[in-house]
Scaffold this motif. Structure first.
Motif, PDB file in Angstrom:
ATOM      1  N   ILE A 109     -14.891  -0.203  -1.032  1.00 19.70           N
ATOM      2  CA  ILE A 109     -15.122   0.251   0.335  1.00 19.70           C
ATOM      3  C   ILE A 109     -14.111  -0.403   1.275  1.00 19.70           C
ATOM      4  N   GLY A 110     -13.864  -1.692   1.049  1.00 21.98           N
ATOM      5  CA  GLY A 110     -12.859  -2.381   1.860  1.00 21.98           C
ATOM      6  C   GLY A 110     -11.495  -1.722   1.729  1.00 21.98           C
ATOM      7  N   MET A 111     -11.117  -1.367   0.483  1.00 18.86           N
ATOM      8  CA  MET A 111      -9.825  -0.737   0.238  1.00 18.86           C
ATOM      9  C   MET A 111      -9.759   0.645   0.877  1.00 18.86           C
ATOM     10  N   ARG A 158      -4.666  -7.632  -6.232  1.00 22.01           N
ATOM     11  CA  ARG A 158      -3.518  -7.030  -6.922  1.00 22.01           C
ATOM     12  C   ARG A 158      -3.300  -5.594  -6.459  1.00 22.01           C
ATOM     13  N   GLN A 159      -4.415  -4.876  -6.300  1.00 17.18           N
ATOM     14  CA  GLN A 159      -4.289  -3.489  -5.878  1.00 17.18           C
ATOM     15  C   GLN A 159      -3.783  -3.426  -4.430  1.00 17.18           C
ATOM     16  N   ALA A 195       4.733  -6.039   5.216  1.00 20.65           N
ATOM     17  CA  ALA A 195       3.818  -5.138   4.501  1.00 20.65           C
ATOM     18  C   ALA A 195       2.644  -5.928   3.930  1.00 20.65           C
ATOM     19  N   LEU A 196       2.913  -7.148   3.468  1.00 20.33           N
ATOM     20  CA  LEU A 196       1.827  -7.982   2.946  1.00 20.33           C
ATOM     21  C   LEU A 196       0.855  -8.348   4.058  1.00 20.33           C
ATOM     22  N   ALA A 197       1.392  -8.593   5.247  1.00 12.51           N
ATOM     23  CA  ALA A 197       0.535  -8.909   6.381  1.00 12.51           C
ATOM     24  C   ALA A 197      -0.369  -7.713   6.683  1.00 12.51           C
ATOM     25  N   GLU A 198       0.195  -6.515   6.545  1.00 20.32           N
ATOM     26  CA  GLU A 198      -0.568  -5.306   6.821  1.00 20.32           C
ATOM     27  C   GLU A 198      -1.789  -5.166   5.903  1.00 20.32           C
ATOM     28  N   VAL A 199      -1.647  -5.599   4.654  1.00 21.29           N
ATOM     29  CA  VAL A 199      -2.788  -5.517   3.738  1.00 21.29           C
ATOM     30  C   VAL A 199      -3.556  -6.844   3.681  1.00 21.29           C
TER      31      VAL A 199
END
Lengths: 261, 286
Positions: free
Chosen positions: B207-209, B176-177, B154-158
């Motif tokens: 925008i990235g998020m 953090r978000q 999941a960390l790789a995904e973000v």
């Protein structure tokens, strides 16, 4: 930031010790020059000699051991009860309503004022010392554990709940770690009170221990032993504080305020 | 005391979730060309009411969110949009009416995918390393090693694989978000509620998020419910926008702009203008 050079690091380590060393040298010089009578204030070298002597006969170690054992057992009993009650009152409103007011009332009684009563109850045996130390240690541990649990961020607790944590998980992963910094504050206070209580109790009524050793020395006008005992208290206090610091660093490494430089 | 409060509020959850046969089947989410097979949760609210101390916040609200859709709820502050989200998530018990959550094709008693929320603040555990914060999203599932593996995925995904061993205090606000997003996604949610999750971030990070959230939503097909007061964010992400006013839905708009959406698209700008006009016109005191 500049990288600390070996010399800079040495300076940082040595700096806190500069003042004590200067005082010791001045003291030795004052006594050697006859400015101070060594009937009232022994020279540092006399104290070292007294320490050597007491260590050689084993008297020092016996007394130190007896005192440490008393301190730790009193701490374990009082701290254990304080921690348990702090947890209970932090987690359950019923328990808090039931006990907190009474605890706060008793807290305002100086526990050393109970010494006459304690001597009547327990004589001058081990129980008296254990009781006093436990009572003294109880309050800071209790109050800070309770405060720590109350000040856990409710937003994190809500998060844990939404993410399906069980009550046990919520306690071990959110509530307890959140309360830990405050619990450590209580621990450090308690260690200070632990020595203080023990020394007073041993000075007034005991037949062994560091306080007893100091009182015996006073009877025979052995000023150097009295000073030796006082210095040992200082060292023990410093030792307890250093150990707590290490523990804090290990347990609170996540907190930037506690991270070692 | 904290745990007392939990005990009291916990039973609020299973109550309103009972399945009813008379709910119409969820229409397939429209206009999602690249979307994965939906495993979303469909949400139905009937005559929903909520008041705090006699003050009504939600007044007889009806709502249907199809499985796999991306709905944004906008409104002025205090209009009840956050309360609506908390009611749907089961964080508050409704005063009246009911909420139904229906899992995907949940035939012979499959366990439903969880509902997850991303708060305005990351709400990471400061005393747990990043990867351990993500495993919070897997509470009570699988072995320790399995949880860790999924958390790392999941960390790789973000895009935060390299931060797995760090303390949250060392991360930036946006990072953090993103950890909070990974924590929400790691349990493969059927419903992801986003309570103004980007409100505290700077414009570029935002925008990235937004792009990240859209990409993951398209890939995973959960039902997304975004509460925001940023209308441009709503039109950029959602395929349906609900404007909430005084505890009711005042406007229900479809966003028929194909993805990927370009920022500054005239259709989006027109829609944003219309919603803003409505919001600004709705305040008689101005």
């Amino acid at each position: 930031m500049m990288r600390p050079t070996p010399l800079g690091r040495l300076r940082d380590t040595a700096l806190p010790w500069l003042l004590p060393v200067v005082i010791l040298l001045g003291w030795q010089a004052a006594v050697s020059a006859g400015l101070v009578s060594n009937r009232f204030m022994p020279a540092p070298l006399d104290v070292v000699r007294a320490g050597w002597e007491a260590g050689r006969t084993g008297e020092l170690w016996t007394n130190l051991w007896v005192s440490t054992l008393r301190a730790l057992s009193g701490f374990a009993v009082g701290g254990g009860i304080g921690f348990a009650l702090g947890l209970a009152n932090g987690l359950s409103r019923l328990s808090e309503r039931l006990t907190d007011t009474s605890v706060q009332m008793v807290r305002n009684v100086p526990h050393l004022s109970l010494i006459p009563l304690v001597i009547l109850w327990f004589g001058i045996g081990e129980e008296a010392k254990l009781f006093l130390v436990a009572l003294g240690v109880f309050f800071p541990i209790y109050a800070n554990t309770l405060h720590g649990i109350r000040s856990v961020d409710p937003a994190l607790v809500e998060m844990g709940r939404v993410y399906g944590m069980s009550r046990t998980e919520l306690f071990t992963r959110v509530v307890l770690p959140g309360a830990l910094p405050s619990i450590f504050v209580g621990l450090r206070y308690a260690l200070g009170i632990m020595w203080l209580t023990l020394i007073v109790a041993e000075t007034i009524s005991a037949s062994s221990g560091l306080g007893y050793m100091a009182m015996q020395a006073r009877e025979f006008m052995l000023v150097d032993v009295v000073v030796l005992a006082i210095l040992i208290y200082a060292a023990l206090g410093k030792l307890a504080d250093a150990l707590t610091r290490q523990l804090e660093r290990a347990c609170l490494a996540w907190n930037p305020a506690y991270r070692s430089a | 005391m904290l745990l007392d409060a939990l005990r009291r509020e916990a039973p609020a959850e299973p109550g309103p979730e009972t399945r009813l046969a008379d709910i119409p089947p969820a229409p397939a989410p429209a206009r999602q060309p690249a979307q994965a097979a939906s495993r979303g949760i469909a949400v139905t609210a009937r005559d929903l009411r909520k008041s705090f101390d006699g003050h009504a916040v939600i007044e007889g609200l009806d709502l249907f969110l199809p499985a796999g859709g991306f709905t944004a709820v906008v409104g002025r502050s205090g209009c009840g949009k956050s309360t609506l989200l908390r009611l749907i998530l089961g964080l508050e018990a409704p005063t009246g009416g009911r909420i139904l959550l229906e899992g995907p094709e949940s035939g012979p008693r499959r366990s439903d995918p969880p509902k997850r929320i991303m708060f305005q603040e990351p709400r990471l555990l400061p005393w747990a390393r990043v990867v351990d914060n993500v495993t919070v999203g897997l509470s009570g599932h699988g072995s320790r090693a399995e949880r860790r593996e999924r958390a790392l995925a999941a960390l790789a995904e973000v895009g935060l694989s390299d931060k797995a061993g760090q303390w949250p205090a060392t991360l930036s606000g946006g990072q953090r978000q993103r950890v909070a997003l990974a924590r929400a996604l790691v349990g493969r949610p059927g419903l992801l509620a986003l309570d103004e999750p980007l409100g505290a971030l700077d414009a570029l990070t935002r925008i990235g998020m937004q792009d990240l959230i859209e990409r993951i939503w398209l890939a995973q097909g959960f039902t997304a419910l975004l509460v925001t007061h940023d209308v441009s964010e709503a039109v950029a992400l959602a395929d349906r926008i609900l404007v909430v006013e005084a505890g009711r839905i005042a406007l229900d708009l479809r966003v028929d702009v194909p993805r990927p959406r370009r920022r500054g698209d005239p259709d989006l700008a027109r829609l944003e203008g219309r919603i803003l006009d409505h919001l600004l016109g709705a305040e008689p005191n101005l």
